[in-house]
Design a protein around this motif. Structure first.
Motif, PDB file in Angstrom:
ATOM      1  N   VAL A 141       6.842  -7.878   4.212  1.00  9.16           N
ATOM      2  CA  VAL A 141       6.932  -6.480   4.334  1.00  9.16           C
ATOM      3  C   VAL A 141       6.759  -6.074   5.837  1.00  9.16           C
ATOM      4  CG1 VAL A 141       6.471  -4.232   3.595  1.00  9.16           C
ATOM      5  CG2 VAL A 141       6.473  -6.161   1.957  1.00  9.16           C
ATOM      6  N   ALA A 142       7.756  -5.798   6.515  1.00  5.96           N
ATOM      7  CA  ALA A 142       7.541  -5.173   7.954  1.00  5.96           C
ATOM      8  C   ALA A 142       7.037  -3.856   7.902  1.00  5.96           C
ATOM      9  CB  ALA A 142       9.105  -5.239   8.589  1.00  5.96           C
ATOM     10  N   ALA A 154       3.217   0.094   2.858  1.00  9.03           N
ATOM     11  CA  ALA A 154       3.153  -1.397   2.451  1.00  9.03           C
ATOM     12  C   ALA A 154       2.255  -1.554   1.579  1.00  9.03           C
ATOM     13  CB  ALA A 154       3.455  -2.318   3.607  1.00  9.03           C
ATOM     14  N   LEU A 155       0.909  -1.214   1.840  1.00  9.73           N
ATOM     15  CA  LEU A 155      -0.232  -1.525   0.945  1.00  9.73           C
ATOM     16  C   LEU A 155      -0.042  -1.170  -0.506  1.00  9.73           C
ATOM     17  CD1 LEU A 155      -3.580  -0.373   3.160  1.00  9.73           C
ATOM     18  CD2 LEU A 155      -2.561  -2.978   2.533  1.00  9.73           C
ATOM     19  N   LEU A 156       0.434   0.413  -0.389  1.00  7.75           N
ATOM     20  CA  LEU A 156       0.617   0.857  -1.725  1.00  7.75           C
ATOM     21  C   LEU A 156       1.638   0.065  -2.586  1.00  7.75           C
ATOM     22  CD1 LEU A 156      -0.632   3.329  -2.984  1.00  7.75           C
ATOM     23  CD2 LEU A 156       1.250   4.817  -1.990  1.00  7.75           C
ATOM     24  N   PHE A 157       2.513  -0.270  -1.894  1.00  7.96           N
ATOM     25  CA  PHE A 157       3.704  -0.910  -2.355  1.00  7.96           C
ATOM     26  C   PHE A 157       2.969  -2.413  -3.021  1.00  7.96           C
ATOM     27  CE2 PHE A 157       6.193  -5.099  -2.159  1.00  7.96           C
ATOM     28  CZ  PHE A 157       7.438  -4.808  -2.941  1.00  7.96           C
ATOM     29  N   ASN A 158       2.232  -3.180  -2.289  1.00 14.77           N
ATOM     30  CA  ASN A 158       1.798  -4.329  -2.782  1.00 14.77           C
ATOM     31  C   ASN A 158       0.875  -3.834  -3.816  1.00 14.77           C
ATOM     32  OD1 ASN A 158       2.200  -6.570  -1.668  1.00 14.77           O
ATOM     33  ND2 ASN A 158       0.767  -6.556  -0.086  1.00 14.77           N
ATOM     34  N   PHE A 161       3.351  -2.721  -6.969  1.00  9.06           N
ATOM     35  CA  PHE A 161       4.274  -3.799  -7.352  1.00  9.06           C
ATOM     36  C   PHE A 161       3.546  -5.210  -7.546  1.00  9.06           C
ATOM     37  CE2 PHE A 161       8.855  -2.622  -7.194  1.00  9.06           C
ATOM     38  CZ  PHE A 161       8.635  -1.344  -6.738  1.00  9.06           C
ATOM     39  N   GLN A 162       2.088  -5.050  -7.603  1.00 14.43           N
ATOM     40  CA  GLN A 162       1.333  -6.511  -7.210  1.00 14.43           C
ATOM     41  C   GLN A 162       2.231  -7.486  -6.918  1.00 14.43           C
ATOM     42  OE1 GLN A 162       0.742  -6.853 -11.595  1.00 14.43           O
ATOM     43  NE2 GLN A 162      -1.092  -5.163 -11.543  1.00 14.43           N
ATOM     44  N   ALA A 163       2.462  -7.200  -5.577  1.00 13.90           N
ATOM     45  CA  ALA A 163       3.563  -8.048  -4.918  1.00 13.90           C
ATOM     46  C   ALA A 163       2.870  -9.302  -4.048  1.00 13.90           C
ATOM     47  CB  ALA A 163       4.375  -7.262  -4.084  1.00 13.90           C
ATOM     48  N   LYS A 164       1.697  -9.177  -3.558  1.00 11.18           N
ATOM     49  CA  LYS A 164       0.960  -9.974  -2.776  1.00 11.18           C
ATOM     50  C   LYS A 164       1.632 -10.136  -1.584  1.00 11.18           C
ATOM     51  CE  LYS A 164      -2.447 -12.187  -6.192  1.00 11.18           C
ATOM     52  NZ  LYS A 164      -1.666 -11.967  -7.501  1.00 11.18           N
ATOM     53  N   ALA A 165       2.566  -9.373  -1.080  1.00 13.87           N
ATOM     54  CA  ALA A 165       3.356  -9.633  -0.089  1.00 13.87           C
ATOM     55  C   ALA A 165       2.646  -9.841   1.308  1.00 13.87           C
ATOM     56  CB  ALA A 165       4.314  -8.402   0.098  1.00 13.87           C
ATOM     57  N   VAL A 188      10.590  -3.116   3.461  1.00 20.22           N
ATOM     58  CA  VAL A 188      10.070  -2.185   4.435  1.00 20.22           C
ATOM     59  C   VAL A 188       9.926  -0.991   3.468  1.00 20.22           C
ATOM     60  CG1 VAL A 188      12.085  -1.069   5.370  1.00 20.22           C
ATOM     61  CG2 VAL A 188      10.071  -1.232   6.774  1.00 20.22           C
ATOM     62  N   VAL A 189       8.821  -0.223   3.820  1.00 15.34           N
ATOM     63  CA  VAL A 189       8.336   1.093   3.151  1.00 15.34           C
ATOM     64  C   VAL A 189       8.360   1.991   4.469  1.00 15.34           C
ATOM     65  CG1 VAL A 189       7.113   2.708   1.627  1.00 15.34           C
ATOM     66  CG2 VAL A 189       7.064   0.186   1.313  1.00 15.34           C
ATOM     67  N   ASP A 190       9.187   2.787   4.627  1.00 15.31           N
ATOM     68  CA  ASP A 190       9.339   3.580   6.032  1.00 15.31           C
ATOM     69  C   ASP A 190       9.694   5.206   5.475  1.00 15.31           C
ATOM     70  OD1 ASP A 190       9.016   4.354   8.423  1.00 15.31           O
ATOM     71  OD2 ASP A 190      10.971   3.476   9.197  1.00 15.31           O
TER      72      ASP A 190
END
Ligand code: MLT
Length: 312
Positions: A141-142, A154-158, A161-165, A188-190
């Motif tokens: 995730v950029a 991006a932190l919130l997305f991780n 989504f339990q993404a561990k990106a 990207v989360v922008d």
């Protein structure tokens, strides 16, 4: 002065061209809003305003530069929830103090965010989750660096989504977005304003907006609540600042000019098209922004400590 309309906000006026410091790279949300504001504020101030990008991860270099600029109204800068609140909890030695080193001029925008992905990752939340499950440890995730708002997104997305990106830092959300369109990074989360044009042109797939409602500009994008991720809830406030010690009359005049510019039909039309929300009059000006910063520093301190963030 030829070429400049007469502004109505009274008081102090600059005596030479003004610099608007953007602490992120060109093409990002802060830069896009800066160029529109500079255009219309310069007409009211009667002097040209040059937008200067001093991009670095987290916006630190440009924000520090603003803190050290001469407090004479000829340099002012833009900052946001990251530079003036979250950064305090994400850096051990932040080279500026968001409260002690600045005079707030006013909040000028609040932005929902959008999760955008490279089309190869999928076109909806289910497909994105399936891709993550099929490619453990691969997602990138950029973002604009520790403490930037694209980093917070991006932190919130991780988490949701339990993404561990892997989070990949850039000098601003502009280059982060561009590398995702180019397929160098996956997602990207922008802030919505820069993702919307990419979603509309097909450069990115929009997965959801990070507020509990749809945006009229991209009506097909579900809200985070609609995809069952109501915790994916974040909107970004943006403000203008001058260095501490700037005389009150100058701050008042810049605040009045900004306030007037936010009523400008061109600004309102362009901001609306990009889903940039202009704060109501009662939330504009120095004092509301001063209060917002104090409460936001405390809020992000709590978020960072709950998330076990170790400042870098
Ligand atoms: C930018 O303009 O690059 C962004 O506001 C940076 C960020 O994500 O905080």
């Amino acid at each position: 002065r030829p070429g400049f309309a007469q502004g109505t906000a009274g008081g102090w006026r600059p005596s030479r061209p003004v610099t608007m410091l953007v602490p992120f790279a060109a093409g990002g949300p802060t830069d896009v809003m800066a160029r529109l504001l500079a255009l219309r504020m310069s007409e009211r101030l009667g002097r040209p305003i040059a937008v200067e990008n001093a991009g670095s991860a987290g916006g630190i270099v440009g924000t520090q530069r603003l803190a050290r600029a001469a407090p004479d109204g000829h340099t002012f800068g833009l900052g946001h929830m990251g530079t003036h609140a979250a950064n305090v909890s994400f850096y051990r030695r932040l080279p500026y103090d968001p409260v002690a080193d600045f005079e707030p001029v006013g909040q000028y925008a609040t932005n929902p965010m959008i999760l955008g992905v490279h089309p190869s990752i999928g076109g909806n939340a289910q497909e994105v989750s399936a891709w993550i499950a099929a490619h453990p440890g691969e997602l990138t995730v950029a973002n604009a660096g520790n403490g930037s708002v694209s980093y917070l997104g991006a932190l919130l997305f991780n988490r949701v989504f339990q993404a561990k990106a892997t989070l990949v830092p850039y000098r601003g959300a502009g280059p982060a977005l561009q590398d995702t369109v180019n397929g160098v990074t996956h997602a990207v989360v922008d802030q919505a304003l820069t993702v919307i044009p990419q979603v509309q042109s097909g450069g990115l797939k929009g997965i959801c907006v990070t507020v509990p409602r749809r945006l009229p500009q991209v009506p097909d994008l579900p809200s985070s609540a609609e995809i069952g991720k109501s915790d994916f809830d974040i909107a970004v406030w943006n403000g203008a600042f001058v260095p501490k010690g700037t005389p009150a009359e100058i701050v008042r005049s810049l605040a009045a000019t900004l306030n007037e510019t936010l009523e400008d039909p061109l600004i309102r039309e362009r901001f609306a098209a990009l889903a940039v929300e202009i704060p109501p009059v009662a939330e504009r000006g120095p004092e509301p922004l001063r209060r917002l910063i104090a409460s936001e520093i405390a809020r992000w301190r709590q978020v960072a400590s709950d998330a076990g963030v170790v400042p870098e």
